[in-house]
Design a protein around this motif. Structure first.
Motif, PDB file in Angstrom:
ATOM      1  N   LYS A  74     -66.730 -27.535  -2.604  1.00  0.00           N
ATOM      2  CA  LYS A  74     -65.609 -26.911  -3.303  1.00  0.00           C
ATOM      3  C   LYS A  74     -65.057 -27.875  -4.328  1.00  0.00           C
ATOM      4  O   LYS A  74     -64.900 -29.062  -4.054  1.00  0.00           O
ATOM      5  N   THR A  76     -62.590 -30.058  -6.357  1.00  0.00           N
ATOM      6  CA  THR A  76     -61.273 -30.622  -6.109  1.00  0.00           C
ATOM      7  C   THR A  76     -60.872 -31.445  -7.317  1.00  0.00           C
ATOM      8  O   THR A  76     -61.715 -31.887  -8.104  1.00  0.00           O
ATOM      9  N   THR A  77     -59.596 -31.672  -7.460  1.00  0.00           N
ATOM     10  CA  THR A  77     -59.094 -32.465  -8.570  1.00  0.00           C
ATOM     11  C   THR A  77     -59.106 -33.926  -8.178  1.00  0.00           C
ATOM     12  O   THR A  77     -58.424 -34.330  -7.229  1.00  0.00           O
ATOM     13  N   LYS A 125     -49.706 -33.511   1.694  1.00  0.00           N
ATOM     14  CA  LYS A 125     -50.097 -32.501   0.708  1.00  0.00           C
ATOM     15  C   LYS A 125     -51.609 -32.309   0.704  1.00  0.00           C
ATOM     16  O   LYS A 125     -52.115 -31.179   0.656  1.00  0.00           O
ATOM     17  N   GLN A 126     -52.345 -33.414   0.779  1.00  0.00           N
ATOM     18  CA  GLN A 126     -53.795 -33.327   0.775  1.00  0.00           C
ATOM     19  C   GLN A 126     -54.329 -32.739   2.088  1.00  0.00           C
ATOM     20  O   GLN A 126     -55.322 -32.008   2.091  1.00  0.00           O
ATOM     21  N   ASP A 128     -52.752 -30.485   3.808  1.00  0.00           N
ATOM     22  CA  ASP A 128     -52.493 -29.041   3.698  1.00  0.00           C
ATOM     23  C   ASP A 128     -53.611 -28.342   2.922  1.00  0.00           C
ATOM     24  O   ASP A 128     -54.040 -27.236   3.282  1.00  0.00           O
ATOM     25  N   LYS A 129     -54.106 -28.993   1.860  1.00  0.00           N
ATOM     26  CA  LYS A 129     -55.216 -28.420   1.099  1.00  0.00           C
ATOM     27  C   LYS A 129     -56.474 -28.346   1.965  1.00  0.00           C
ATOM     28  O   LYS A 129     -57.194 -27.343   1.964  1.00  0.00           O
ATOM     29  N   GLN A 132     -56.200 -25.557   4.545  1.00  0.00           N
ATOM     30  CA  GLN A 132     -56.403 -24.219   3.970  1.00  0.00           C
ATOM     31  C   GLN A 132     -57.874 -23.943   3.700  1.00  0.00           C
ATOM     32  O   GLN A 132     -58.381 -22.859   3.992  1.00  0.00           O
ATOM     33  N   ASN A 133     -58.578 -24.923   3.136  1.00  0.00           N
ATOM     34  CA  ASN A 133     -59.994 -24.721   2.849  1.00  0.00           C
ATOM     35  C   ASN A 133     -60.831 -24.653   4.119  1.00  0.00           C
ATOM     36  O   ASN A 133     -61.804 -23.892   4.181  1.00  0.00           O
ATOM     37  N   TYR A 218     -60.636 -34.733   0.093  1.00  0.00           N
ATOM     38  CA  TYR A 218     -59.171 -34.627   0.058  1.00  0.00           C
ATOM     39  C   TYR A 218     -58.515 -36.005   0.171  1.00  0.00           C
ATOM     40  O   TYR A 218     -57.294 -36.113   0.309  1.00  0.00           O
TER      41      TYR A 218
END
Length: 266
Positions: A74, A76-77, A125-126, A128-129, A132-133, A218
């Protein structure tokens, strides 16, 4: 380092009906150290009747290899990477040890007792990403342990020594100041099922396989990988994740090295 894994391990295998509940132990620990100035000893149920030697044998027989699960890449930034020196030079800033631009905490390097950052906002925050994924691919992840203060770890560590002896305790618990959880950059993850049953069972789940091959996307690494206890000083903990940043976590993941090896500390 997990505050729960070894107590759960010493109470028996997955079919043992006297296993500790992860939630019960964590709730108990939090209640007993809520006052930072209260140095009274933590008390755990005295259900562990196995000797330290039996515990060691059980660790050796229960650590089974897992097969990395295939995953869908996926996008990611990527975060900007710091200039990460790998020369093994540890620098102190306000009493905090750093290597390659990251806080380093292990058997040799420690944090001051008054270092109290709480859980890193960026790490949360990371996660949480990642959560979700993972869920979108059918894996439910939860955090079971995050930031711990110096005093919390002090009480916890002393309790483990009383329960299992110092030599055994040092394999799965850190002395105060030496716990990565005090950095605010470490989390212990699990599935709801392994959280209720046994943290060691997390390593046998497909969710653990997913974490192993995706966490770096992440910014996390599995800090205490299998086969590296002689380097990290701690037994295999697939649930213990350390946040760095996406760039450096990916480099370490691809190198198949620990932080100590990657930054030439060992």
């Amino acid at each position: 380092m997990s505050i729960l894994s070894f107590v759960l391990l010493t109470t028996g295998c997955e079919n043992d009906t006297q296993q500790y509940s992860l939630k019960e132990i964590d709730d108990r620990a939090k209640q007993q150290v809520s006052d930072e100035n209260n140095h009274s000893e933590l008390l755990l149920d005295e259900q562990s009747t196995r000797s330290t030697e039996q515990v060691k044998e059980e660790i050796a027989t229960t650590e089974k290899p897992t097969t990395e699960a295939p995953t869908t890449e996926k996008p990611t930034t990527e975060e900007p990477s710091s200039e990460s020196s790998r020369d093994g030079q540890v620098e102190y800033k306000d009493g905090i040890p750093y290597v390659g631009g990251h806080i380093i905490v292990n058997k040799d390097y420690k944090l001051p007792a008054d270092y109290n950052p709480g859980l890193s906002h960026e790490a949360k925050k990371q996660f949480d990403k990642m959560q979700q994924n993972a869920l979108s691919e059918g894996y439910q992840l939860i955090i079971v342990s995050e930031f711990r203060s110096y005093t919390y770890q002090q009480n916890l560590y002393q309790n483990y020594i009383q329960q299992h002896g110092k030599q055994a305790a040092d394999r799965f618990s850190a002395p105060p100041g030496h716990s990565e959880h005090q950095t605010g950059l470490a989390i212990d993850v699990a599935t709801p099922e392994s959280a209720q049953n046994s943290m060691t069972s997390f390593g046998q789940t497909k969710a653990s396989d997913w974490v192993k091959v995706n966490a770096h996307r992440y910014g996390f690494i599995v800090r205490y990988p299998k086969g590296k206890e002689h380097i990290t000083g701690y037994m295999y903990e697939p649930w213990h994740l350390r946040y760095l940043n996406i760039d450096d976590a990916t480099k370490i993941y691809k190198s198949k090295l620990t932080m100590e090896e990657y930054y030439n500390l060992k």
